[in-house]
Design a protein around this motif. Sequence first.
Motif, PDB file in Angstrom:
ATOM      1  N   GLU A   1     -48.972  12.629 -15.777  1.00 26.22           N
ATOM      2  CA  GLU A   1     -47.757  13.384 -15.460  1.00 26.22           C
ATOM      3  C   GLU A   1     -47.053  13.788 -16.746  1.00 26.22           C
ATOM      4  O   GLU A   1     -47.059  13.049 -17.722  1.00 26.22           O
TER       5      GLU A   1
ATOM      6  N   THR B   1     -38.405  13.463 -10.343  1.00 20.83           N
ATOM      7  CA  THR B   1     -38.629  12.049 -10.643  1.00 20.83           C
ATOM      8  C   THR B   1     -37.347  11.398 -11.148  1.00 20.83           C
ATOM      9  O   THR B   1     -36.620  11.987 -11.938  1.00 20.83           O
TER      10      THR B   1
ATOM     11  N   GLN C   1     -40.280   9.195  -6.663  1.00 20.79           N
ATOM     12  CA  GLN C   1     -40.669  10.605  -6.705  1.00 20.79           C
ATOM     13  C   GLN C   1     -40.821  11.179  -5.303  1.00 20.79           C
ATOM     14  O   GLN C   1     -41.237  10.478  -4.384  1.00 20.79           O
TER      15      GLN C   1
ATOM     16  N   ALA D   1     -36.250   7.611 -12.873  1.00 21.71           N
ATOM     17  CA  ALA D   1     -36.770   6.363 -13.437  1.00 21.71           C
ATOM     18  C   ALA D   1     -35.634   5.566 -14.057  1.00 21.71           C
ATOM     19  O   ALA D   1     -34.732   6.132 -14.664  1.00 21.71           O
TER      20      ALA D   1
ATOM     21  N   ALA E   1     -43.180  17.182  -8.857  1.00 23.62           N
ATOM     22  CA  ALA E   1     -42.358  16.084  -8.354  1.00 23.62           C
ATOM     23  C   ALA E   1     -41.064  15.913  -9.132  1.00 23.62           C
ATOM     24  O   ALA E   1     -41.102  15.671 -10.342  1.00 23.62           O
TER      25      ALA E   1
ATOM     26  N   ARG F   1     -43.279  13.915  -4.106  1.00 25.38           N
ATOM     27  CA  ARG F   1     -44.439  14.678  -4.600  1.00 25.38           C
ATOM     28  C   ARG F   1     -44.852  15.739  -3.583  1.00 25.38           C
ATOM     29  O   ARG F   1     -45.099  15.426  -2.423  1.00 25.38           O
TER      30      ARG F   1
ATOM     31  N   ARG G   1     -39.452   3.572 -10.536  1.00 24.96           N
ATOM     32  CA  ARG G   1     -39.550   5.040 -10.469  1.00 24.96           C
ATOM     33  C   ARG G   1     -39.609   5.466  -9.011  1.00 24.96           C
ATOM     34  O   ARG G   1     -40.181   4.774  -8.169  1.00 24.96           O
TER      35      ARG G   1
END
Length: 180
Positions: free
Chosen positions: A150, A108, A80, A110, A106, A82, A78
């Motif tokens: 999250e 993201t 991110q 993945a 964030a 942030r 992952r």
Amino acid sequence: MKNSLSFLLALFFICSMGAQSPKNVEDNQFALNFLLPGLVYEAGISANATLAAELTVGFAYRESTFFEDGFGIYPIGRFQYRHYYNFERRLNKGKHISGNTGNYLAPTIAVQSGKAIIGDLDYSSSYFAGFGFVYGLQRTAPKGFQFRLEAGPAYFFDEYDQGFGILLAAKLGWVIRKQR
């Protein structure tokens, strides 16, 4: 040549000014996750923003009367960006922000393998991926214990399918760091 040198000097001056601004986030932070074993590295890039990279594992179990039972442990990566938005409010209330304790937004990305590294449950697709936008809550205790939650909308896809869904994450772990 003169314009290139002037541009490089101006760029260096701007970057050095930004490097001297105080950061609310940690410069570097490593955390070990225990709920789903993994490692998170978070690097401060501005006063209230970090880049976070995480390597973890996922677990799946299938019990079926039509197929063989199986389980699998899969690697997950992952990434991110942030943006912590409530540091000032936490500081004004007398709360700490060390360990990047705060709420964040964030984008993201993945990626998960479809092939188990342990177990016999392999998916037909060789990968699963998703990208979305999450709201996160991270708290780090003074001794280093950390939890993170999250949630947010995401677009998921693999070799054969695609669609929208919800990206959820719950992490328990320990921050490996010096006291700030």
